[in-house]
Design a protein around this motif. Structure first.
Motif, PDB file in Angstrom:
ATOM      1  N   SER A  15      -0.960  -1.672  -5.623  1.00  0.00           N
ATOM      2  CA  SER A  15      -0.156  -0.438  -5.585  1.00  0.00           C
ATOM      3  C   SER A  15       0.653  -0.271  -6.861  1.00  0.00           C
ATOM      4  CB  SER A  15       0.764  -0.436  -4.372  1.00  0.00           C
ATOM      5  OG  SER A  15      -0.002  -0.415  -3.194  1.00  0.00           O
ATOM      6  N   LYS A  16       1.248  -1.354  -7.324  1.00  0.00           N
ATOM      7  CA  LYS A  16       2.047  -1.301  -8.548  1.00  0.00           C
ATOM      8  C   LYS A  16       1.170  -0.949  -9.753  1.00  0.00           C
ATOM      9  CE  LYS A  16       5.588  -2.102 -11.282  1.00  0.00           C
ATOM     10  NZ  LYS A  16       6.729  -1.233 -11.383  1.00  0.00           N
ATOM     11  N   GLU A  18      -1.612   0.668  -9.706  1.00  0.00           N
ATOM     12  CA  GLU A  18      -2.016   2.067  -9.572  1.00  0.00           C
ATOM     13  C   GLU A  18      -0.917   2.988 -10.105  1.00  0.00           C
ATOM     14  OE1 GLU A  18      -4.394   4.676  -6.285  1.00  0.00           O
ATOM     15  OE2 GLU A  18      -2.811   3.368  -5.527  1.00  0.00           O
ATOM     16  N   SER A  19       0.329   2.652  -9.820  1.00  0.00           N
ATOM     17  CA  SER A  19       1.439   3.473 -10.311  1.00  0.00           C
ATOM     18  C   SER A  19       1.586   3.390 -11.826  1.00  0.00           C
ATOM     19  CB  SER A  19       2.751   3.084  -9.626  1.00  0.00           C
ATOM     20  OG  SER A  19       3.231   1.845 -10.106  1.00  0.00           O
ATOM     21  N   LEU A  20       1.054   2.329 -12.426  1.00  0.00           N
ATOM     22  CA  LEU A  20       1.109   2.173 -13.880  1.00  0.00           C
ATOM     23  C   LEU A  20      -0.060   2.855 -14.583  1.00  0.00           C
ATOM     24  CD1 LEU A  20       2.234  -1.556 -14.135  1.00  0.00           C
ATOM     25  CD2 LEU A  20       3.617   0.488 -14.595  1.00  0.00           C
ATOM     26  N   GLU A  24      -7.938   5.180  -9.678  1.00  0.00           N
ATOM     27  CA  GLU A  24      -8.076   5.167  -8.220  1.00  0.00           C
ATOM     28  C   GLU A  24      -9.331   4.400  -7.810  1.00  0.00           C
ATOM     29  OE1 GLU A  24      -8.660   8.311  -4.534  1.00  0.00           O
ATOM     30  OE2 GLU A  24      -7.926   9.055  -6.454  1.00  0.00           O
ATOM     31  N   CYS A  27      -8.629   0.684  -7.979  1.00  0.00           N
ATOM     32  CA  CYS A  27      -7.706   0.294  -6.913  1.00  0.00           C
ATOM     33  C   CYS A  27      -8.399   0.313  -5.558  1.00  0.00           C
ATOM     34  CB  CYS A  27      -6.483   1.203  -6.910  1.00  0.00           C
ATOM     35  SG  CYS A  27      -5.462   1.002  -8.388  1.00  0.00           S
TER      36      CYS A  27
END
Length: 90
Positions: A15-16, A18-20, A24, A27
Protein backbone atom coordinates in the motif's frame (compact mmCIF):
# COMPACT_ATOMS: atom_id res chain seq x y z
CA UNK A 1 5.57 -20.95 8.40
CA UNK A 2 5.42 -17.19 8.02
CA UNK A 3 2.86 -15.62 10.33
CA UNK A 4 -0.10 -13.38 9.71
CA UNK A 5 1.79 -10.45 11.22
CA UNK A 6 4.38 -10.66 8.46
CA UNK A 7 1.65 -10.91 5.82
CA UNK A 8 0.12 -7.73 7.21
CA UNK A 9 3.50 -5.96 7.11
CA UNK A 10 3.99 -6.90 3.47
CA UNK A 11 0.43 -5.83 2.65
CA UNK A 12 1.12 -2.46 4.30
CA UNK A 13 4.37 -2.18 2.35
CA UNK A 14 2.48 -2.76 -0.89
CA UNK A 15 0.00 0.00 0.00
CA UNK A 16 2.80 2.41 0.88
CA UNK A 17 4.65 1.67 -2.36
CA UNK A 18 1.46 2.19 -4.33
CA UNK A 19 1.08 5.62 -2.73
CA UNK A 20 4.65 6.42 -3.80
CA UNK A 21 3.86 5.67 -7.43
CA UNK A 22 4.26 1.93 -7.97
CA UNK A 23 1.88 0.82 -10.71
CA UNK A 24 -1.50 -0.66 -9.92
CA UNK A 25 -0.57 -3.70 -12.00
CA UNK A 26 2.51 -4.42 -9.88
CA UNK A 27 0.63 -3.86 -6.63
CA UNK A 28 -2.22 -6.11 -7.75
CA UNK A 29 0.26 -8.83 -8.69
CA UNK A 30 1.99 -8.58 -5.31
CA UNK A 31 -1.35 -8.70 -3.46
CA UNK A 32 -2.36 -11.78 -5.46
CA UNK A 33 0.88 -13.48 -4.49
CA UNK A 34 0.30 -12.56 -0.86
CA UNK A 35 -3.21 -14.04 -0.96
CA UNK A 36 -1.66 -17.29 -2.21
CA UNK A 37 0.73 -17.29 0.79
CA UNK A 38 3.67 -16.38 -1.44
CA UNK A 39 4.97 -13.74 0.96
CA UNK A 40 8.54 -13.94 -0.28
CA UNK A 41 7.53 -13.53 -3.91
CA UNK A 42 5.22 -10.64 -3.07
CA UNK A 43 8.04 -8.91 -1.17
CA UNK A 44 10.53 -9.54 -3.96
CA UNK A 45 8.07 -8.24 -6.58
CA UNK A 46 7.58 -4.98 -4.71
CA UNK A 47 11.29 -4.39 -4.15
CA UNK A 48 12.24 -5.28 -7.70
CA UNK A 49 9.61 -3.04 -9.27
CA UNK A 50 10.33 -0.10 -6.95
CA UNK A 51 13.98 -0.39 -7.92
CA UNK A 52 13.27 -0.80 -11.64
CA UNK A 53 11.11 2.33 -11.68
CA UNK A 54 13.57 4.30 -9.49
CA UNK A 55 10.81 5.19 -7.02
CA UNK A 56 12.37 7.07 -4.14
CA UNK A 57 11.69 5.98 -0.57
CA UNK A 58 12.38 7.45 2.84
CA UNK A 59 14.47 5.94 5.60
CA UNK A 60 11.32 4.88 7.47
CA UNK A 61 10.18 2.73 4.55
CA UNK A 62 13.66 1.26 4.30
CA UNK A 63 13.45 0.29 7.98
CA UNK A 64 10.12 -1.42 7.24
CA UNK A 65 11.80 -3.34 4.44
CA UNK A 66 14.60 -4.37 6.82
CA UNK A 67 12.09 -5.53 9.44
CA UNK A 68 10.19 -7.63 6.91
CA UNK A 69 13.43 -9.14 5.58
CA UNK A 70 14.51 -9.94 9.15
CA UNK A 71 11.14 -11.61 9.81
CA UNK A 72 11.69 -13.74 6.72
CA UNK A 73 15.30 -14.55 7.73
CA UNK A 74 16.66 -12.92 4.57
CA UNK A 75 20.26 -11.80 4.28
CA UNK A 76 20.86 -8.11 3.65
CA UNK A 77 21.91 -8.91 0.06
CA UNK A 78 18.24 -9.53 -0.64
CA UNK A 79 17.20 -5.95 0.02
CA UNK A 80 20.17 -3.64 0.59
CA UNK A 81 20.04 -2.44 -3.04
CA UNK A 82 16.94 -0.49 -1.96
CA UNK A 83 19.15 1.85 0.09
CA UNK A 84 20.15 3.50 -3.20
CA UNK A 85 16.56 4.77 -3.47
CA UNK A 86 16.49 6.57 -0.12
CA UNK A 87 15.87 10.23 -0.82
CA UNK A 88 17.89 12.73 1.17
CA UNK A 89 16.21 14.11 4.29
CA UNK A 90 14.92 17.64 3.98
Amino acid sequence: MIGKSLNKKVYNLISKCESLGLTEKDCTEARSLLECNEVGLAFDTILTQMYEYDILIDSELYRQIEAIAYGMSLNSEGYEFMSKLIRPAK
